[in-house]
Scaffold this motif. Sequence first.
Motif, PDB file in Angstrom:
ATOM      1  N   ARG A  62      62.949  17.634 -26.771  1.00  0.00           N
ATOM      2  CA  ARG A  62      63.124  16.844 -25.548  1.00  0.00           C
ATOM      3  C   ARG A  62      63.856  15.535 -25.850  1.00  0.00           C
ATOM      4  O   ARG A  62      64.719  15.097 -25.084  1.00  0.00           O
ATOM      5  CB  ARG A  62      61.766  16.560 -24.900  1.00  0.00           C
ATOM      6  N   ALA A  63      63.499  14.919 -26.964  1.00  0.00           N
ATOM      7  CA  ALA A  63      64.149  13.657 -27.329  1.00  0.00           C
ATOM      8  C   ALA A  63      65.621  13.874 -27.675  1.00  0.00           C
ATOM      9  O   ALA A  63      66.466  13.009 -27.392  1.00  0.00           O
ATOM     10  CB  ALA A  63      63.421  13.013 -28.505  1.00  0.00           C
ATOM     11  N   ALA A  64      65.935  15.013 -28.291  1.00  0.00           N
ATOM     12  CA  ALA A  64      67.331  15.322 -28.607  1.00  0.00           C
ATOM     13  C   ALA A  64      68.158  15.390 -27.333  1.00  0.00           C
ATOM     14  O   ALA A  64      69.229  14.780 -27.219  1.00  0.00           O
ATOM     15  CB  ALA A  64      67.418  16.639 -29.377  1.00  0.00           C
ATOM     16  N   ARG A  65      67.650  16.127 -26.351  1.00  0.00           N
ATOM     17  CA  ARG A  65      68.389  16.234 -25.091  1.00  0.00           C
ATOM     18  C   ARG A  65      68.454  14.884 -24.387  1.00  0.00           C
ATOM     19  O   ARG A  65      69.511  14.514 -23.836  1.00  0.00           O
ATOM     20  CB  ARG A  65      67.753  17.285 -24.187  1.00  0.00           C
ATOM     21  N   ALA A  66      67.371  14.145 -24.386  1.00  0.00           N
ATOM     22  CA  ALA A  66      67.357  12.840 -23.716  1.00  0.00           C
ATOM     23  C   ALA A  66      68.399  11.898 -24.323  1.00  0.00           C
ATOM     24  O   ALA A  66      69.019  11.099 -23.609  1.00  0.00           O
ATOM     25  CB  ALA A  66      65.963  12.228 -23.796  1.00  0.00           C
ATOM     26  N   THR A  67      68.594  11.973 -25.635  1.00  0.00           N
ATOM     27  CA  THR A  67      69.608  11.151 -26.290  1.00  0.00           C
ATOM     28  C   THR A  67      70.987  11.450 -25.734  1.00  0.00           C
ATOM     29  O   THR A  67      71.769  10.541 -25.428  1.00  0.00           O
ATOM     30  CB  THR A  67      69.594  11.396 -27.811  1.00  0.00           C
ATOM     31  N   ILE A  68      71.310  12.722 -25.599  1.00  0.00           N
ATOM     32  CA  ILE A  68      72.638  13.100 -25.111  1.00  0.00           C
ATOM     33  C   ILE A  68      72.799  12.720 -23.642  1.00  0.00           C
ATOM     34  O   ILE A  68      73.842  12.208 -23.233  1.00  0.00           O
ATOM     35  CB  ILE A  68      72.879  14.604 -25.327  1.00  0.00           C
ATOM     36  N   VAL A  69      71.769  12.948 -22.837  1.00  0.00           N
ATOM     37  CA  VAL A  69      71.852  12.604 -21.415  1.00  0.00           C
ATOM     38  C   VAL A  69      72.058  11.102 -21.231  1.00  0.00           C
ATOM     39  O   VAL A  69      72.855  10.655 -20.398  1.00  0.00           O
ATOM     40  CB  VAL A  69      70.589  13.083 -20.672  1.00  0.00           C
ATOM     41  N   SER A  70      71.358  10.290 -22.012  1.00  0.00           N
ATOM     42  CA  SER A  70      71.426   8.838 -21.820  1.00  0.00           C
ATOM     43  C   SER A  70      72.684   8.216 -22.407  1.00  0.00           C
ATOM     44  O   SER A  70      73.171   7.200 -21.903  1.00  0.00           O
ATOM     45  CB  SER A  70      70.195   8.173 -22.430  1.00  0.00           C
ATOM     46  N   ARG A  71      73.251   8.832 -23.451  1.00  0.00           N
ATOM     47  CA  ARG A  71      74.379   8.193 -24.144  1.00  0.00           C
ATOM     48  C   ARG A  71      75.714   8.914 -23.989  1.00  0.00           C
ATOM     49  O   ARG A  71      76.771   8.278 -24.134  1.00  0.00           O
ATOM     50  CB  ARG A  71      74.059   8.063 -25.640  1.00  0.00           C
ATOM     51  N   TYR A  72      75.676  10.224 -23.687  1.00  0.00           N
ATOM     52  CA  TYR A  72      76.918  10.990 -23.705  1.00  0.00           C
ATOM     53  C   TYR A  72      77.130  11.856 -22.466  1.00  0.00           C
ATOM     54  O   TYR A  72      78.057  12.655 -22.433  1.00  0.00           O
ATOM     55  CB  TYR A  72      76.957  11.902 -24.954  1.00  0.00           C
ATOM     56  N   ASP A  73      76.289  11.699 -21.462  1.00  0.00           N
ATOM     57  CA  ASP A  73      76.427  12.550 -20.278  1.00  0.00           C
ATOM     58  C   ASP A  73      77.781  12.321 -19.605  1.00  0.00           C
ATOM     59  O   ASP A  73      78.196  11.184 -19.357  1.00  0.00           O
ATOM     60  CB  ASP A  73      75.311  12.266 -19.278  1.00  0.00           C
ATOM     61  N   LEU A  74      78.430  13.412 -19.291  1.00  0.00           N
ATOM     62  CA  LEU A  74      79.777  13.370 -18.740  1.00  0.00           C
ATOM     63  C   LEU A  74      79.835  12.622 -17.410  1.00  0.00           C
ATOM     64  O   LEU A  74      80.660  11.726 -17.214  1.00  0.00           O
ATOM     65  CB  LEU A  74      80.277  14.810 -18.571  1.00  0.00           C
ATOM     66  N   GLU A  75      78.963  12.981 -16.487  1.00  0.00           N
ATOM     67  CA  GLU A  75      79.055  12.462 -15.125  1.00  0.00           C
ATOM     68  C   GLU A  75      78.555  11.026 -14.989  1.00  0.00           C
ATOM     69  O   GLU A  75      79.084  10.256 -14.185  1.00  0.00           O
ATOM     70  CB  GLU A  75      78.277  13.371 -14.167  1.00  0.00           C
ATOM     71  N   THR A  76      77.533  10.662 -15.746  1.00  0.00           N
ATOM     72  CA  THR A  76      76.906   9.351 -15.537  1.00  0.00           C
ATOM     73  C   THR A  76      77.295   8.296 -16.571  1.00  0.00           C
ATOM     74  O   THR A  76      77.069   7.112 -16.336  1.00  0.00           O
ATOM     75  CB  THR A  76      75.371   9.492 -15.545  1.00  0.00           C
ATOM     76  N   VAL A  77      77.856   8.715 -17.701  1.00  0.00           N
ATOM     77  CA  VAL A  77      78.139   7.753 -18.767  1.00  0.00           C
ATOM     78  C   VAL A  77      79.621   7.726 -19.138  1.00  0.00           C
ATOM     79  O   VAL A  77      80.301   6.708 -18.970  1.00  0.00           O
ATOM     80  CB  VAL A  77      77.288   8.053 -20.024  1.00  0.00           C
ATOM     81  N   THR A  78      80.144   8.842 -19.652  1.00  0.00           N
ATOM     82  CA  THR A  78      81.467   8.786 -20.279  1.00  0.00           C
ATOM     83  C   THR A  78      82.608   8.775 -19.269  1.00  0.00           C
ATOM     84  O   THR A  78      83.559   7.997 -19.425  1.00  0.00           O
ATOM     85  CB  THR A  78      81.646   9.936 -21.280  1.00  0.00           C
ATOM     86  N   LEU A  79      82.551   9.619 -18.244  1.00  0.00           N
ATOM     87  CA  LEU A  79      83.630   9.590 -17.252  1.00  0.00           C
ATOM     88  C   LEU A  79      83.705   8.254 -16.524  1.00  0.00           C
ATOM     89  O   LEU A  79      84.807   7.709 -16.342  1.00  0.00           O
ATOM     90  CB  LEU A  79      83.483  10.746 -16.257  1.00  0.00           C
ATOM     91  N   PRO A  80      82.586   7.676 -16.070  1.00  0.00           N
ATOM     92  CA  PRO A  80      82.685   6.345 -15.466  1.00  0.00           C
ATOM     93  C   PRO A  80      83.313   5.306 -16.401  1.00  0.00           C
ATOM     94  O   PRO A  80      84.108   4.463 -15.964  1.00  0.00           O
ATOM     95  CB  PRO A  80      81.229   5.999 -15.145  1.00  0.00           C
ATOM     96  N   ALA A  81      82.976   5.363 -17.695  1.00  0.00           N
ATOM     97  CA  ALA A  81      83.569   4.418 -18.648  1.00  0.00           C
ATOM     98  C   ALA A  81      85.063   4.650 -18.795  1.00  0.00           C
ATOM     99  O   ALA A  81      85.853   3.691 -18.872  1.00  0.00           O
ATOM    100  CB  ALA A  81      82.873   4.545 -20.002  1.00  0.00           C
ATOM    101  N   GLN A  82      85.482   5.899 -18.814  1.00  0.00           N
ATOM    102  CA  GLN A  82      86.909   6.207 -18.925  1.00  0.00           C
ATOM    103  C   GLN A  82      87.656   5.792 -17.666  1.00  0.00           C
ATOM    104  O   GLN A  82      88.771   5.250 -17.741  1.00  0.00           O
ATOM    105  CB  GLN A  82      87.086   7.704 -19.199  1.00  0.00           C
TER     106      GLN A  82
END
Length: 409
Positions: free
Chosen positions: A377-397
């Motif tokens: 669960r923590a592994a997935r939570a890390t990716i969702v919070s830091r690398y999620d396409l829709e909520t993190v990386t695309l907005p930054a780009q």
Amino acid sequence: MNLLFVHQNCPGQFRHLVRDLLDQGGHRVVFIGQPNTARLPGLERLDYRPAPGPGDGLHPWLRDTDAAVRNGQAVARLALDLKRRGFVPDVMVGHNGWGETLYLKDVWPDRPLLSYFEFFYSATGSDLDFDPEFPPSLDDQCRARTRNAVNLLGLAAADRGLSPTEWQRRQYPAPFRDRIKVVHEGVDTRTVAPDPAAALTFGRDGLTLTRADEVITFSVRNLEPYRGFHVFMRALPDILRRRPRAHVIFVGGDDVSYGRRPPGGRTWRQVMLAELAGRLDMTRLHFLGRIPYASYLRVLQVSQAHVYLTYPFVLSWSMLEAMSAGCAVIGSRTAPVEEVLEDGRNGLLVDFHDTAAIADRIDAILDHSDRMAELRRAARATIVSRYDLETVTLPAQRRLLARLAAGEE
């Protein structure tokens, strides 16, 4: 906006961003690359072919540089034709590694250029001198230094740089680092997600594996030393002895993406299978090669223990996707991995070269699958919070492109 993208393997690292821009509407997106079969609806494609090289008359340390200049020349000529037809980009975006962005500012001097900087080569303290089994020669060290000619030309040309991880940004010389922003390409966590009901069927006998089975997975682009294939293979006799019910699934091709090729025209898989002949139960080893993405996801979803080893080098998408799929990841204690994986919290770390420790970590996961639930669960939570396409990386780009277009970067 008018946007120009450049990547020899279109769309490459820009696939999510380009698709997002096209989905938004209101943008004209032109992509220059080498011919391939990738097609995105609404994307204008221009293909280039670099002029042939000079053959054997070139110093071998300059071959990569020569190829990069030829790529840049071909791209610049296409860009000049675009300019003559009235196209003016608000932002230019490209991968610096193959020289394709080198001359874009000579076509549009006043247009902002965002270049993707993936890796700065170093003779020491990085990938080249990491593995004592393959020590670098003086020629290897000098060649690495010379390969940075394209990196340095690209740094001088770009208005801003982009790197996917902080560790990769830190490989660049200190005077340039402030111009490089860290924004990962992102993980589609809605698609790459756990599925307790997943089942994987393969092989001539139609073997089916699920999360109820002891499934150990290893997934890379190509099975080679840079990604620890040789080390993991040497751990397998002990792993298979300890885990008589385990199946090991390999995903990856037999080519070489990085580093040296094995002698005698063989593949690294052939080399390692010959070295370990008679010590492996081949009925429990499954080499699937390169498989469709949906099948690859099922491999991750049925995995009980996922092994990811790498030299200090570019971090693979596959490790982040394994974490997003809820895998219990055993990662090498190397700097790119340690940027994401924290031992005992969202994964397990192991010394890259320690085959016995890899087997121990696999035992820890398979013997205590109930206690590993929180790790997953923590592994997935890390990716969702830091690398999620829709909520993190695309907005930054999107923000970065907007600021460049407005002259704020």
